[in-house]
Scaffold this motif. Sequence first.
Motif, mmCIF file in Angstrom:
data_model
loop_
_atom_site.group_PDB
_atom_site.id
_atom_site.type_symbol
_atom_site.label_atom_id
_atom_site.label_comp_id
_atom_site.label_asym_id
_atom_site.label_seq_id
_atom_site.Cartn_x
_atom_site.Cartn_y
_atom_site.Cartn_z
ATOM 1 N N THR A 82 0.709 -1.182 0.032
ATOM 2 C CA THR A 82 0.101 0.092 0.254
ATOM 3 C C THR A 82 0.663 1.347 -0.108
ATOM 4 O O THR A 82 0.322 2.334 -0.150
ATOM 5 N N ARG A 115 0.340 5.438 -1.406
ATOM 6 C CA ARG A 115 -1.098 5.887 -1.582
ATOM 7 C C ARG A 115 -0.904 7.484 -1.182
ATOM 8 O O ARG A 115 -0.100 7.977 -0.521
ATOM 9 N N ARG A 121 -4.943 8.221 -4.711
ATOM 10 C CA ARG A 121 -4.391 6.889 -5.547
ATOM 11 C C ARG A 121 -4.219 6.038 -4.554
ATOM 12 O O ARG A 121 -3.936 6.306 -3.224
ATOM 13 N N TYR A 122 -4.531 4.808 -5.040
ATOM 14 C CA TYR A 122 -4.376 3.709 -4.188
ATOM 15 C C TYR A 122 -3.872 2.282 -4.513
ATOM 16 O O TYR A 122 -3.711 2.095 -5.450
ATOM 17 N N GLY A 123 -3.509 1.472 -3.576
ATOM 18 C CA GLY A 123 -3.340 0.136 -3.610
ATOM 19 C C GLY A 123 -3.698 -0.683 -2.596
ATOM 20 O O GLY A 123 -4.420 -0.199 -1.944
ATOM 21 N N PRO A 124 -3.436 -1.911 -2.420
ATOM 22 C CA PRO A 124 -2.785 -2.805 -3.309
ATOM 23 C C PRO A 124 -3.608 -3.380 -4.309
ATOM 24 O O PRO A 124 -4.794 -3.065 -4.443
ATOM 25 N N ARG A 156 -4.390 1.511 -14.141
ATOM 26 C CA ARG A 156 -3.327 2.074 -13.227
ATOM 27 C C ARG A 156 -2.190 2.610 -13.954
ATOM 28 O O ARG A 156 -1.890 2.367 -15.134
ATOM 29 N N SER A 164 2.995 2.072 -10.808
ATOM 30 C CA SER A 164 3.074 1.631 -9.515
ATOM 31 C C SER A 164 1.700 0.764 -8.906
ATOM 32 O O SER A 164 0.581 1.395 -9.530
ATOM 33 N N SER A 182 0.275 1.183 -6.519
ATOM 34 C CA SER A 182 -0.544 2.018 -5.531
ATOM 35 C C SER A 182 -0.971 3.387 -6.512
ATOM 36 O O SER A 182 -1.171 4.367 -5.974
ATOM 37 N N SER A 183 -1.201 3.135 -7.916
ATOM 38 C CA SER A 183 -1.450 4.398 -8.777
ATOM 39 C C SER A 183 -2.837 4.100 -9.343
ATOM 40 O O SER A 183 -3.220 4.846 -10.284
#
Length: 263
Positions: free
Chosen positions: A78, A81, A166-169, A188, A191, A193-194
């Motif tokens: 993560t 972010r 922006r986030y992940g996973p 995405r 990355s 997390s993009s």
Amino acid sequence: MAPKNQSREARERLRLYQARKGLHERQRRRRVRDNLLGAGALVLVAALATGSQLVHATTQDGAGASATASSAPTPSATAGRTGTVPSKRIAEGATWTGSLTLNDDIRLGIELDGKAAPQAASVEIDLIRKRFYEGTTCHRLADSADFHFLQCGSANGNGSGDAGFRYGPLENVPEDGQYEKGTIAIARGSSPSSQTTQFFIVTGDTTLDPSTGGYTVVGRVTSGLPELVAKVTSKGIADPGQDGSGEPEVATTITGATIAQED
């Protein structure tokens, strides 16, 4: 006649030059291919939408869903972010159903998997509830061998812009890189997390190189896909890029979206 050691040095310089040239060409081809499904992504996708996800997903950092997908990354990835990401608890581990309307007359039934992709499903649920998608466009269409998708959801309608986070996973990534027709995945950038607001709808069985990390499969289209293909996909691409994708010939706008937890 040149000394033998000088001749060897010349051959070695030529060999290194040719090796570098070959590497640069392979990298160029891969960059072109990687510009695709999703926010985006699906991702891109840097040529993918200068900022988005799809498969090429075009995200803020310019990546997109690409044509590769490998083993799923660790769910704890993560880092990277930014902004306030909607809580993954929104999806409640449940199945959510709703609709996505394009151009007022194409109605897609959709299903989001809150169990397999809780974070991505929660983000999509939150964005739909807030009517973020209404009025945004589907800016990228791909329709070639093993590469079929429509990418949507950028705030600016051109593959750039997001909702401030922006986030992940990555979640629920196909290990074999196979994205079945009807899949909804998150576009995405480079990355994990993009991921942002962009997603792509797979309009025909698609293969995406797993080695790039793949794309989160958040759900599927349950109805209306033939109509989308007939009215948008089959009409072609206005100005195809090097990877064969580009803006749909038929301008496509999201005019409505609904979502509710399945009983």
